[in-house]
Design a protein around this motif. Structure first.
Motif, PDB file in Angstrom:
ATOM      1  N   UNK A 368       0.793  -0.960  -0.335  1.00 24.22           N
ATOM      2  CA  UNK A 368      -0.032  -0.121   0.069  1.00 24.22           C
ATOM      3  C   UNK A 368       0.844   0.750   0.080  1.00 24.22           C
ATOM      4  N   UNK A 369       2.310   1.025  -0.358  1.00 26.34           N
ATOM      5  CA  UNK A 369       2.783   2.637   0.473  1.00 26.34           C
ATOM      6  C   UNK A 369       2.804   2.507  -0.989  1.00 26.34           C
ATOM      7  N   UNK A 370       2.338   4.704  -1.267  1.00 28.84           N
ATOM      8  CA  UNK A 370       2.110   5.286  -1.898  1.00 28.84           C
ATOM      9  C   UNK A 370       2.697   6.540  -1.910  1.00 28.84           C
ATOM     10  N   UNK A 371       2.640   7.259  -0.822  1.00 29.13           N
ATOM     11  CA  UNK A 371       3.164   8.484  -0.731  1.00 29.13           C
ATOM     12  C   UNK A 371       5.258   8.319  -0.640  1.00 29.13           C
ATOM     13  N   UNK A 372       6.115   9.169  -0.478  1.00 31.75           N
ATOM     14  CA  UNK A 372       7.709   8.562   0.010  1.00 31.75           C
ATOM     15  C   UNK A 372       7.940  10.697   0.043  1.00 31.75           C
ATOM     16  N   UNK A 373       7.897  11.065   1.308  1.00 31.14           N
ATOM     17  CA  UNK A 373       9.012  12.266   0.744  1.00 31.14           C
ATOM     18  C   UNK A 373       9.901  12.113   2.099  1.00 31.14           C
ATOM     19  N   UNK A 374      11.491  12.441   1.034  1.00 29.47           N
ATOM     20  CA  UNK A 374      12.408  12.262   1.597  1.00 29.47           C
ATOM     21  C   UNK A 374      13.104  13.930   1.842  1.00 29.47           C
ATOM     22  N   UNK A 375      14.007  14.011   2.939  1.00 28.65           N
ATOM     23  CA  UNK A 375      14.785  15.097   3.452  1.00 28.65           C
ATOM     24  C   UNK A 375      16.237  15.089   3.004  1.00 28.65           C
ATOM     25  N   UNK A 376      16.455  16.206   2.101  1.00 29.72           N
ATOM     26  CA  UNK A 376      18.056  15.510   1.880  1.00 29.72           C
ATOM     27  C   UNK A 376      19.054  14.795   2.899  1.00 29.72           C
ATOM     28  N   UNK A 377      19.671  14.546   2.556  1.00 32.21           N
ATOM     29  CA  UNK A 377      20.623  13.897   3.553  1.00 32.21           C
ATOM     30  C   UNK A 377      19.997  12.204   4.106  1.00 32.21           C
ATOM     31  N   UNK A 378      18.948  11.650   4.109  1.00 37.42           N
ATOM     32  CA  UNK A 378      17.845  10.754   4.702  1.00 37.42           C
ATOM     33  C   UNK A 378      18.277   9.504   3.623  1.00 37.42           C
ATOM     34  N   UNK A 379      18.871   9.138   2.407  1.00 42.11           N
ATOM     35  CA  UNK A 379      19.339   8.255   2.292  1.00 42.11           C
ATOM     36  C   UNK A 379      20.183   7.544   1.196  1.00 42.11           C
ATOM     37  N   UNK A 380      20.614   6.401   1.551  1.00 47.17           N
ATOM     38  CA  UNK A 380      21.520   5.889   1.873  1.00 47.17           C
ATOM     39  C   UNK A 380      21.887   6.059   0.109  1.00 47.17           C
ATOM     40  N   UNK A 381      21.002   4.827  -0.907  1.00 50.28           N
ATOM     41  CA  UNK A 381      20.622   4.505  -2.104  1.00 50.28           C
ATOM     42  C   UNK A 381      19.348   5.136  -2.961  1.00 50.28           C
ATOM     43  N   UNK A 382      19.351   6.766  -2.996  1.00 49.91           N
ATOM     44  CA  UNK A 382      19.019   7.217  -4.211  1.00 49.91           C
ATOM     45  C   UNK A 382      17.518   6.562  -4.443  1.00 49.91           C
ATOM     46  N   UNK A 383      19.054   5.246  -5.800  1.00 53.45           N
ATOM     47  CA  UNK A 383      18.211   4.418  -6.583  1.00 53.45           C
ATOM     48  C   UNK A 383      17.177   3.426  -6.737  1.00 53.45           C
ATOM     49  N   UNK A 384      17.383   3.242  -4.797  1.00 55.86           N
ATOM     50  CA  UNK A 384      16.724   2.033  -4.824  1.00 55.86           C
ATOM     51  C   UNK A 384      14.766   3.124  -4.228  1.00 55.86           C
ATOM     52  N   UNK A 385      14.375   4.092  -4.793  1.00 59.42           N
ATOM     53  CA  UNK A 385      13.076   4.537  -4.322  1.00 59.42           C
ATOM     54  C   UNK A 385      12.429   3.339  -6.684  1.00 59.42           C
ATOM     55  N   UNK A 386      13.633   3.486  -7.318  1.00 60.00           N
ATOM     56  CA  UNK A 386      13.318   3.008  -7.972  1.00 60.00           C
ATOM     57  C   UNK A 386      12.459   0.874  -8.346  1.00 60.00           C
ATOM     58  N   UNK A 387      12.587   0.849  -6.987  1.00 58.76           N
ATOM     59  CA  UNK A 387      12.185  -0.160  -6.616  1.00 58.76           C
ATOM     60  C   UNK A 387      10.447  -0.377  -5.754  1.00 58.76           C
ATOM     61  N   UNK A 388      10.099   1.055  -5.274  1.00 55.80           N
ATOM     62  CA  UNK A 388       8.753   1.222  -4.833  1.00 55.80           C
ATOM     63  C   UNK A 388       7.653   1.024  -6.391  1.00 55.80           C
ATOM     64  N   UNK A 389       7.987   0.605  -7.107  1.00 52.31           N
ATOM     65  CA  UNK A 389       6.531   0.788  -7.657  1.00 52.31           C
ATOM     66  C   UNK A 389       5.191   1.018  -7.772  1.00 52.31           C
ATOM     67  N   UNK A 390       5.012   0.767  -6.652  1.00 49.42           N
ATOM     68  CA  UNK A 390       3.708   1.256  -6.414  1.00 49.42           C
ATOM     69  C   UNK A 390       3.657   2.970  -6.236  1.00 49.42           C
ATOM     70  N   UNK A 391       4.277   4.203  -6.033  1.00 48.46           N
ATOM     71  CA  UNK A 391       4.115   4.839  -5.370  1.00 48.46           C
ATOM     72  C   UNK A 391       3.536   5.686  -6.402  1.00 48.46           C
ATOM     73  N   UNK A 392       2.988   6.565  -6.050  1.00 52.58           N
ATOM     74  CA  UNK A 392       2.030   7.683  -6.724  1.00 52.58           C
ATOM     75  C   UNK A 392       2.769   9.247  -7.157  1.00 52.58           C
ATOM     76  N   UNK A 393       2.742   9.892  -5.189  1.00 54.03           N
ATOM     77  CA  UNK A 393       3.904  10.325  -5.039  1.00 54.03           C
ATOM     78  C   UNK A 393       4.704  10.691  -4.761  1.00 54.03           C
TER      79      UNK A 393
END
Length: 463
Positions: A368-393
């Motif tokens: 059900x994960x549909x929204x991700x908001x990330x502040x600068x410096x919070x992600x070790x590997x931003x490209x992992x977002x590509x695996x969150x295929x259910x994101x709407x926002x």
């Protein structure tokens, strides 16, 4: 061409801005930015401090006031609500002004000329706005609901009120597409709420409002508060969730075809009769729709009869537990992505935390994960977002968007996206942010954000 796009209109304001920002504009690549809107403005102009103990007066900023209101007048004539600007001005007076106005696929926002959320799919709305109330077949009217008793109370307390005719009641039902429940029919059968019925007598109107328990809407202003009546920008709406617990009296939806608004509290909140209550509620209960919230409502009374007889119940506001559907991971809330991971998780916001940046591996595959908001410096590997295929926002700082775009990893199911302005205003030129926004828009086949460029000469800057 509208006067809004004539350099002469802007010149008085630009001179004030230049005088307040000479060092910033003289630096290599120097610029200043701001916005002017019909209802507000933010321009980088120095204002004198008022004397101690005295509030600022219009006279203290008369030049700014006059210059800004000339632009506001042009905005109104052009039918535009707001314009962002980026100003560059050389010491010799050569000046370039870039104006960014309304864009059909960009929500207004305060992050800069790139605007707010980028609208990537036509007519898309955040998921909570697509949710209807769940059926609650076992709920019944409160034992106190009594249209006959309500009419008796109202006639006793408002003997001179003018009630609606059967034809007026039927016309309202036809207009809103919902049959008025018995208690509402009793209410409007005694007092229809038209201002002319009180013959400009404010005291009489106040007495009626006091008896009813709210500021009564005229019958022809009654409406159904479905989701469309509570709009919200994506940057807020996508971070909400529709949640109704088994013990809730009111469903946590944005709007409902069963919320019939018949009044207000005088502070901008709507009062409605609820035909779609929560599992622990009553059919026909009275709820308050807060103007500062986008989801849910608060219980005021179990019935309209209760509201008139006893007034609003005390301490009716409920503190809502947002977990597990909405998780804020930061140093004062949830401490890790692992702790936030849950099959019900819909919204994940990563904020300032102590320690190492997070991996998104624990939330990959959540249904059900549909929204991700990330502040600068919070992600070790931003490209992992590509695996969150259910994101709407998706809301990210510029450097994370850069990583996703370069890797071709932007989720293609997005309905809207935003470039997170926090921490980016000083480190990123606004024109670079516009260029980044245009890359995202192009990926989804949307037209670019393009400025109107005005050139002029302000003369040499004062020494």
């Amino acid at each position: 061409m509208s006067a809004l796009y004539e350099f002469a209109l802007w010149e008085p304001l630009l001179r004030l801005v230049r005088a307040s920002n000479t060092s910033a504009l003289a630096a290599p690549g120097g610029y200043v930015r701001g916005h002017v809107g019909v209802g507000s403005w933010s321009v980088p102009v120095h204002r004198p401090s008022p004397p101690r103990g005295q509030a600022a007066q219009v006279e203290d900023m008369q030049e700014e006031w006059d210059a800004v209101h000339a632009v506001i007048g042009a905005l109104m004539e052009a039918g535009a609500g707001r314009v962002e600007f980026v100003l560059e001005s050389a010491p010799d007076g050569g000046t370039t002004l870039r104006l960014y106005g309304p864009h059909p696929h960009v929500e207004p926002g305060y992050g800069g000329p790139q605007g707010g959320a980028l609208l990537l799919v036509d007519d898309a709305v955040p998921e909570p706005w697509r949710r209807l109330p769940e059926p609650a077949p076992d709920v019944l009217p409160a034992p106190t609901a009594d249209p006959g008793e309500l009419e008796r109370l109202l006639r006793e307390r408002l003997p001179d009120a003018t009630g609606a005719t059967e034809e007026e009641l039927a016309a309202t039902e036809a207009r809103i597409g919902v049959a008025l429940p018995g208690e509402l029919r009793s209410l409007y059968g005694v007092v229809r709420g038209n201002w002319e019925d009180w013959e400009d007598d404010y005291d009489a109107a106040d007495r009626a409002y006091g008896v009813v328990g709210c500021e009564l809407l005229p019958l022809d202003h009654v409406y159904v508060a479905d989701a469309s009546t509570r709009p919200a920008p994506w940057q807020f709406g996508a971070k909400d969730a529709v949640v109704t617990r088994p013990g809730d009296a009111v469903q946590g939806v944005v709007g409902s075809p069963g919320w019939i608004v018949f009044g207000g509290n005088g502070g901008g909140d709507a009062v409605a009769l609820d035909l779609t209550p929560g599992p622990a509620g009553h059919l026909g209960q009275i709820v308050l729709l807060g103007h500062e919230a986008h989801v849910g409502a608060e219980l005021l009374a179990d019935s309209l009869t209760d509201l008139v007889r006893d007034g609003e119940r005390e301490e009716s506001r409920v503190r809502r537990d947002r977990l597990p559907e909405v998780a804020y991971v930061n140093h004062s809330a949830v401490r890790s992505v692992e702790d936030a991971a849950h099959p019900a998780l819909e919204v994940l916001s990563l904020g300032v935390c102590d320690g190492e940046p997070f991996s998104l591996a624990p939330v990959v595959g959540l249904p059900r994960l549909r929204t991700l908001s990330a502040y600068p410096g919070t992600l070790a590997e931003p490209r992992e977002i590509g695996g969150l295929t259910g994101l709407e926002y998706l809301e990210l700082p510029p450097e994370y968007w850069r990583s996703l775009l370069d890797a071709g990893a932007v989720p293609r199911g997005l309905l809207a996206a935003a470039i997170e302005p926090d921490g980016a205003r000083e480190r990123h030129h606004p024109l670079d942010l516009v260029a980044l926004a245009n890359e995202i828009l192009a990926l989804f086949g949307r037209p670019p954000i393009t400025p109107t460029v005005l050139e002029g000469d302000l003369g040499p800057a004062p020494a």
